[in-house]
Every structure is written in structure tokens, then in C-alpha cells.
Design an enzyme around this catalytic site. Structure first.
Site, PDB file in Angstrom:
ATOM      1  N   SER A 193       0.797  -1.230   0.000  1.00 50.63           N
ATOM      2  CA  SER A 193       0.000   0.000   0.000  1.00 50.63           C
ATOM      3  C   SER A 193       0.825   1.273   0.000  1.00 50.63           C
ATOM      4  CB  SER A 193      -0.950  -0.011   1.200  1.00 50.63           C
ATOM      5  OG  SER A 193      -0.234  -0.165   2.404  1.00 50.63           O
TER       6      SER A 193
ATOM      7  N   HIS B 247      -5.582  -3.577  -1.563  1.00 53.42           N
ATOM      8  CA  HIS B 247      -5.414  -2.567  -2.614  1.00 53.42           C
ATOM      9  C   HIS B 247      -5.459  -3.153  -4.022  1.00 53.42           C
ATOM     10  CE1 HIS B 247      -4.580   1.001  -0.146  1.00 53.42           C
ATOM     11  NE2 HIS B 247      -4.133   0.112   0.735  1.00 53.42           N
TER      12      HIS B 247
ATOM     13  N   LYS C 277     -12.283   0.068   0.424  1.00 53.70           N
ATOM     14  CA  LYS C 277     -11.489   0.902  -0.492  1.00 53.70           C
ATOM     15  C   LYS C 277     -12.218   0.980  -1.840  1.00 53.70           C
ATOM     16  CE  LYS C 277      -7.379  -0.461   2.073  1.00 53.70           C
ATOM     17  NZ  LYS C 277      -7.277   0.676   2.969  1.00 53.70           N
TER      18      LYS C 277
HETATM   19  N1  PMP Z   1      -4.771  -4.618   4.607  1.00 56.15           N
HETATM   20  C1  PMP Z   1      -4.144  -3.684   3.883  1.00 56.15           C
HETATM   21  C2  PMP Z   1      -3.006  -4.086   2.997  1.00 56.15           C
HETATM   22  C3  PMP Z   1      -4.553  -2.334   3.959  1.00 56.15           C
HETATM   23  O1  PMP Z   1      -3.933  -1.382   3.240  1.00 56.15           O
HETATM   24  C4  PMP Z   1      -5.633  -1.997   4.808  1.00 56.15           C
HETATM   25  C5  PMP Z   1      -6.158  -0.581   4.917  1.00 56.15           C
HETATM   26  N2  PMP Z   1      -5.244   0.390   5.244  1.00 56.15           N
HETATM   27  C6  PMP Z   1      -6.241  -3.016   5.535  1.00 56.15           C
HETATM   28  C7  PMP Z   1      -5.802  -4.306   5.405  1.00 56.15           C
HETATM   29  C8  PMP Z   1      -7.368  -2.711   6.467  1.00 56.15           C
HETATM   30  O2  PMP Z   1      -8.551  -2.587   5.751  1.00 56.15           O
HETATM   31  P1  PMP Z   1      -9.802  -1.843   6.405  1.00 56.15           P
HETATM   32  O3  PMP Z   1      -9.598  -0.384   6.160  1.00 56.15           O
HETATM   33  O4  PMP Z   1     -10.969  -2.413   5.671  1.00 56.15           O
HETATM   34  O5  PMP Z   1      -9.811  -2.174   7.844  1.00 56.15           O
END
Ligand code: PMP
Length: 395
Positions: free
Chosen positions: A184, A212, A243
Site C-alpha cells: 500500500s 489494494h 477501499k
Molecule cells: N490490509 C491492507 C493491505 C490495507 O492497506 C488496509 C487498509 N489500510 C487493511 C488491510 C485494512 O482494511 P480496512 O480499512 O478495511 O480495515
């Protein structure tokens, strides 16, 4: 003596953030998440949301949320395993399983919760977890909650992964290799074909967090596993609904037996109330919309490529992203925060990302374009990057 209830130990740490120039207050979004927003009283171009497809304020999703509220109310009233398992939750999991081309799906309240719940449920003390060094914080926390032995391999370094497996695999019963599908903070892809091949050679299971990649890569946004045509060779496919899908929630896709187990041992399923009807109704509409056309994903990639080319031409260091995520690497933490602030003053919001989210000295602003942006937004943003970058002598 110091009054412990004044939390002096925290004040010292907050003061240190201020001295380092990285203390911040939260920006306030005055309205829906759109390409152009009013943020803390100022109109700016939004280059910081994960709303990849523009679904967060999509009329069809909003109507579906309203319909779900009218039919099911505002809350599910319980955890899934008691009486919080509504027809809507069942429909969503069936739809997601078809979308992901897997036997079964379990939906969680967030992507974070999903990693926190699944990893500990599928591993035990005789097992080994091998995790990429740049995996997301929710994976790191999920791994901490597991009783398994743990090892980390250098980011996307297949020789290092193999050396860990060679040294440790034979000492454990099961072995689980965990990676983000898309990283990310840099936008690079996991070397999934190589990871899967190593997993097969060393008799390991694979776990891919595609937060992502979902809605971004693969046919109609089916994700990184679909992009690499690895269906049936990845055991646990994690996605987020927060997302590209535009709502909130997370899920794991895989075998039916995985689902059977998680419904008994996935702690966020057992101990935290299920997603509210409005969210589930909107997510179902999002999957329908996403599978009805490739227009959203095509526009996202077109915008991402256009924006990257613009920043690169200006001379910015945009790292090695392979996705629409566009990091602009600044390095120094305080300078990164100052750069973001100057861009905001110039009418563009890009959030600064500094330690501990990324390693010290690799501060960046991370630009996220969406399918909802048009060329006018992107050109305006590129022009602001040019002005601010020159005045701060970054380019
Ligand atoms: N895994 C990854 C790789 C992420 O980038 C994120 C969000 N920042 C999450 C999990 C968590 O997802 P959520 O926002 O739905 O809690």
C-alpha cells in the site's frame, strides 16, 4: 509526586512529536468523499482516498443502502453466530464467492478485523508463519495474535524467502506464507507466481491480503490472484470492502472448510457485531456494478498512468509503483509534512506518510487517483505539484 492520571508519560511522547514537526490534527471532510472536497474549510482536490472507483458516494450504492435500512433496520443486533446473520449477509458472501471464483467467503467488519481474526484461527503453536517485511500493520498484529512461530523475509526477496523455508519449514507442522497483494505504501505487486511456486515446493499454504488489489487488478477488479491467473493456488484471499468497493468491511475467500472453521473460531465473528444492513446492501450493489462493466477499472488505470507520467516529467521520485498508487518520496519526515501542508495551501490534499507507517527517512506523500477524477482535476494537481516542488526545491 506526579499525578499519574494526568498521563504525563503520554504528554512527553506527544511533545516529542511536536518537536519533530510530525504532530498533526485530523483534517475534517465536510461532505462526501469526492474528487473535489471541502476539507477543514478549504476547497481542495482530493488525492488521498482509497475510494478507487468513486463508489463511496455512488447513487446506486446509496439507494441500495437506503433500501436495506428500510427492510432490515440500522443494526444487525448481534454477532453473526447468535442472531446477527441476516439474509443480506448470506447473499453478500455468496456473491463475493462467485466474484472471487472461490468456494466460500466469510465477511468481517473491516479488513483489519479480518486479518486479526483469520491468521490466529488458522495457525497453531506447532506451525510457522512467514511474512513479508512490508506487510500491512493488520497482518503484523494478526500474526502477533497467533501462537505459531514467526519469521519475516525481506520485502519481495524470493531468495530470502527460500532461505527461511529451507532453514525452518521442516521444524513445523503447517507453514503459512503471508503477503500483501499490492503493497500500500509503494504500489508494487507481490511476486505472487514465485511465492506460490515456493509454497508448493515447500508444502506451505499461501495467504494474500489484497486490500489494494480488490476492485483494481484482474478481470473487473477480481484482484491480484486473478491478475496472475493463480486461482486454486492461493489458500486464503483477503479483500477489503472499504477501499475500491467504497463501503466498509473485509473478507476472506477460500475453501468451504475454511469458512466452516472460521464460523466457529474466527474471534471477530464470534465476539463483534456483524456489519450493519446499510453497509451490506451497498456492498452487494457495488459488486453488481463492478461486474456489469469494465469502465470503472479502465478509467482508474488511465487516470493513474496519466498522473504518474505528469509527476515523473516534473522530476519527482515516484518510486516503483505498478498500480494507480503513486508515492512521491520526499525522505525527511518534517519536510514531508511541510510539503503536504504547502500542497494543501495550493489546493491539493495529499496526506503525508511518515514513520511508523513507513521506515524512518522514507517520508512521502501518497497520491491516490480514482476513476472519479477527470483530467481537469489531475492537471490542476500536477500544476500545484510543480509550483510547490519548485518553491521548496524538491524538483
Ligand atoms: N490490509 C491492507 C493491505 C490495507 O492497506 C488496509 C487498509 N489500510 C487493511 C488491510 C485494512 O482494511 P480496512 O480499512 O478495511 O480495515
Amino acid at each position: 509526586m506526579e499525578n499519574v492520571h494526568e498521563l504525563g508519560f503520554l504528554k512527553a511522547q506527544v511533545d516529542a512529536l511536536k518537536t519533530q514537526g510530525v504532530f498533526r490534527t485530523l483534517p475534517v471532510l465536510e461532505g462526501a468523499n469526492e474528487p473535489e472536497v471541502t476539507l477543514s474549510g478549504k476547497k481542495v482536490i482530493n488525492l488521498s482516498s482509497n475510494n478507487y472507483l468513486g463508489f463511496a458516494n455512488h447513487p446506486k450504492l446509496k439507494q441500495a443502502a437506503i433500501d436495506a435500512v428500510n427492510a432490515y433496520g440500522v443494526g444487525s443486533g448481534a454477532v453473526r453466530t447468535i442472531i446477527g446473520n441476516m439474509t443480506l449477509h448470506e447473499q453478500l458472501e455468496e456473491k463475493l464467492a462467485v466474484f472471487k471464483r472461490e468456494e466460500a467467503v466469510v465477511v468481517f467488519q473491516s479488513g483489519f478485523n479480518c486479518n486479526a481474526g483469520v491468521i490466529q484461527a488458522i495457525t497453531g503453536e506447532e506451525d510457522l508463519i512467514v511474512s513479508d517485511s512490508l506487510n500491512h500493520a493488520s497482518i503484523i498484529d494478526g500474526v502477533k495474535l497467533s501462537k505459531a512461530s514467526k519469521a519475516v523475509f525481506q520485502h519481495s526477496d524470493m531468495a530470502d524467502l527460500e532461505s527461511v523455508l529451507k532453514a525452518k519449514r521442516h521444524l513445523h507442522k503447517q507453514c503459512l506464507i503471508i503477503t500483501d497483494g499490492v503493497f500500500s505504501m509503494d504500489g508494487d505487486l507481490a511476486k505472487l507466481p514465485e511465492i506460490v511456486a515456493l509454497a508448493e515446493r515447500y508444502n506451505c499454504m499461501t495467504y494474500v491480503d489484497d486490500a489494494h488489489g480488490s476492485g483494481v487488478l484482474g478481470e473487473n477488479g477480481r484482484g491480484t490472484v486473478d491478475h496472475f491467473k493463480l486461482h486454486g493456488r492461493v489458500d486464503f484471499s483477503i479483500g477489503t470492502l472499504s477501499k475500491a468497493i467504497g463501503v466498509v468491511g473485509g473478507y476472506v475467500a477460500g475453501r468451504q472448510v475454511m469458512k466452516d472453521w472460521l464460523l466457529h473460531r474466527g474471534r471477530p465473528i464470534l465476539f463483534s457485531t456483524s456489519l450493519p444492513p446499510a453497509a451490506v446492501g451497498a456492498i452487494i450493489a457495488a459488486i453488481d456494478e463492478l461486474t456489469s462493466t469494465t469502465a470503472y477499472t479502465e478509467k482508474l488505470w488511465e487516470n493513474g498512468n496519466y498522473f504518474k507520467a505528469g509527476l515523473k516529467a516534473l522530476g519527482y521520485d515516484i518510486g516503483h509503483s505498478e498500480t494507480p498508487i503513486t508515492p512521491v518520496i520526499i525522505g525527511d519526515e518534517a519536510k514531508t509534512v511541510a510539503f503536504s501542508k504547502a500542497l494543501y495551501d495550493a489546493g491539493v490534499f495529499v496526506s503525508p506518510i511518515v514513520f511508523p507507517t513507513v521506515p524512518k527517512g522514507t517520508g512521502r506523500v501518497r497520491c491516490m487517483v480514482t476513476a472519479a477524477h477527470d483530467k481537469r482535476h489531475l492537471d490542476k494537481a500536477i500544476a500545484a505539484f510543480e509550483r510547490v516542488g519548485r518553491s521548496m526545491e524538491i524538483i
